[in-house]
Design an enzyme around this catalytic site. Structure first.
Site, PDB file in Angstrom:
ATOM      1  CE  LYS A  15       3.060   3.201  11.661  1.00  0.00           C
ATOM      2  NZ  LYS A  15       4.008   2.609  10.865  1.00  0.00           N
TER       3      LYS A  15
ATOM      4  CE  LYS B 285      -0.226   6.420   8.663  1.00  0.00           C
ATOM      5  NZ  LYS B 285       1.256   6.093   8.318  1.00  0.00           N
TER       6      LYS B 285
ATOM      7  CD  GLU C  21       3.292  -0.601   8.797  1.00  0.00           C
ATOM      8  OE1 GLU C  21       3.888  -0.706   7.798  1.00  0.00           O
ATOM      9  OE2 GLU C  21       2.882   0.455   9.108  1.00  0.00           O
TER      10      GLU C  21
ATOM     11  CG  ASP D 154       4.357   6.808   9.927  1.00  0.00           C
ATOM     12  OD1 ASP D 154       4.900   7.726   9.571  1.00  0.00           O
ATOM     13  OD2 ASP D 154       3.786   6.043   9.305  1.00  0.00           O
TER      14      ASP D 154
ATOM     15  CD  GLU E 286       6.761   4.905  10.362  1.00  0.00           C
ATOM     16  OE1 GLU E 286       6.348   3.941  11.418  1.00  0.00           O
ATOM     17  OE2 GLU E 286       6.341   4.336   9.524  1.00  0.00           O
TER      18      GLU E 286
ATOM     19  CD  GLU F 142       6.696   4.254   5.138  1.00  0.00           C
ATOM     20  OE1 GLU F 142       6.210   4.063   6.524  1.00  0.00           O
ATOM     21  OE2 GLU F 142       5.541   4.419   4.640  1.00  0.00           O
TER      22      GLU F 142
ATOM     23  CG  ASP G  87       7.556  -2.661   1.703  1.00  0.00           C
ATOM     24  OD1 ASP G  87       7.606  -3.869   1.299  1.00  0.00           O
ATOM     25  OD2 ASP G  87       6.156  -2.232   1.978  1.00  0.00           O
TER      26      ASP G  87
ATOM     27  CG  ASN H 275       0.124   0.213   2.311  1.00  0.00           C
ATOM     28  OD1 ASN H 275       0.342   1.259   2.767  1.00  0.00           O
ATOM     29  ND2 ASN H 275       0.160  -0.934   3.190  1.00  0.00           N
TER      30      ASN H 275
ATOM     31  CG  HIS I 124       5.787   0.299   4.710  1.00  0.00           C
ATOM     32  ND1 HIS I 124       5.432  -0.156   3.248  1.00  0.00           N
ATOM     33  CD2 HIS I 124       4.832   1.193   4.939  1.00  0.00           C
ATOM     34  CE1 HIS I 124       4.360   0.420   2.946  1.00  0.00           C
ATOM     35  NE2 HIS I 124       3.743   1.389   3.920  1.00  0.00           N
TER      36      HIS I 124
HETATM   37 MG   LIG Z   1       4.981   4.837   7.710  1.00  0.00          MG
END
Ligand SMILES: [Mg+2]
Length: 388
Positions: free
Chosen positions: A181, A183, A340, A212, A238, A264, A291, A53, A321
């Site tokens: 986690k 945002k 993750e 993040d 992050e 990531e 990732d 994603n 990630h």
């Molecule tokens: Mg991130």
């Protein structure tokens, strides 16, 4: 043996969430099937892959440039020395023929998606879980099927409020995650602190919160957040600034002595090496999130792991990630620090084989040949539709 077909389909994984930088209203991914002429259990072996994603589907690049290179290559040139299986390293070299170095862009996503499908096929042809094949070939022979996972979520969405955030985070804790986690950077610092404190109130002993910023902040904002976040004892802070701004990351380390995480959006060993050279990342506490599904696949990720070892970093500092089973297999086979997980997002592509439960933020991988997609019914039915 040979590859007889490579199929790609661009699929929606859209939702109404947003982070500090993008919304996901038009998000897609590429699903790829690499069909071989090898027969196992009466059927041709098919390897599957998809990209993570956050980057979009890569159908044009895969169909017009990369798949034709493999299908036009002499089949024997893609095989290992036994001649009985594909060689992911030779396939990677063929994919990247006539590609100039640098300027990695998103061709790394197209190559990484095909590479995932190739490894799935290779492990199935060998009759092994990918994690065991990796442990045998590149590790110490001992896979550790128990892998740390954390719950990524806490996006911003319309009508969420602090209550919606609390409900979401509590549901992850109830499902066995000890690290969650959320945002930051999609609201003001004061509002973000309120949201953080609301989540911290939910946490019990041994449970932690990571945050993040998705690369949103300039240096003064990153430092202002660092000062505000310091008392919270977060699991990590992050991607504060632009992923390629290594000077910002290095300077930020002077203002935040707790763990940070990034990587990531670095899509090659060379970019990862620049982070290690110039980003001020600390091997005793920071985390690396490269990732493979976005960054030229596992063949390149093996180079990244070698580079890290040469620079004094353990693979156990890597928590990739993406929330896909490919990184779970790499973690189990090569001793990464975990993976993750998006418990409620990007389905059916993310997550675990059916029946795998999260306990104290660990999952134990079942013994399925390949990456393990066949163990996840909703995902495997999508894959079968592409291959049939
Ligand atoms: Mg991130």
């Amino acid at each position: 043996m040979k590859i007889i077909d490579i199929r790609e389909s661009t699929r929606p994984i859209k939702s109404n969430i947003r982070n500090a930088y993008i919304d996901f209203s038009k998000m897609t991914l590429s699903l790829v099937a690499v069909v071989t002429d090898v027969i196992r259990d009466g059927k041709p072996v098919v390897g599957y892959g998809f990209n993570s994603n956050g980057r979009y589907g890569q159908g044009g690049l895969i169909r017009e440039r990369f798949a034709p290179r493999l299908l036009e290559a002499a089949p024997a040139s893609l095989l290992d020395d036994s001649g009985d299986n594909l060689d992911p390293h030779k396939i990677w070299a063929t994919l990247m023929s006539n590609e100039k170095p640098g300027g990695h862009g998103e061709r790394s996503v197209a190559v990484g998606t095909i590479d995932m499908a190739v490894w799935d096929a290779v492990a199935k042809i060998a009759g092994l879980p990918l994690y065991q094949l990796l442990a045998d070939r590149y590790g110490n022979g001992q896979a550790n099927r128990k892998v740390f996972v954390y719950a990524a979520g806490g996006y911003y969405w319309p009508g969420q409020g602090v209550e919606g955030l609390e409900r979401e985070m509590q549901s992850y804790l109830d499902r066995g995650y000890a690290v969650v986690k959320k945002k930051i950077g999609g609201a003001s610092l004061a509002e973000d602190c309120k949201r953080i404190e609301a989540v911290l109130k939910l946490l019990g002993p041994g449970q932690r919160l990571a945050v993040d910023a998705n690369g949103r902040f300039d240096l003064p904002t990153a430092i202002a957040y660092a000062k505000a976040l310091s008392p919270y004892d977060l699991f990590w802070y992050e991607e504060a600034g632009d992923p390629l701004d290594f000077a910002l990351q290095a300077e930020l380390a002077q203002h935040y002595d707790k763990p940070m995480a990034t990587g990531e959006n670095l899509f090659s060993m060379q970019d990862a090496r620049n982070l290690i050279r110039y980003g001020g990342m600390r091997a005793d506490r920071d985390w690396l999130q490269f990732d493979c599904a976005l960054s030229y696949g596992l063949v390149e990720y093996l180079r990244t792991l070698d580079m890290l070892r040469d620079n004094g970093w353990s693979p156990s500092r890597c928590i990739p990630h993406g929330g896909h089973q490919m990184s779970l297999a790499i973690a189990a086979g090569l001793g990464l620090g975990g993976n993750e997980s998006y418990p409620d997002l990007f389905q059916p592509y993310g997550g675990f084989p059916d029946g795998v439960k999260v306990q104290d933020s660990y999952v134990t991988l079942p013994e399925l040949p390949g990456i393990g997609f066949e163990g996840k019914a909703d995902l495997y039915s999508e894959m079968c539709r592409l291959a049939s």
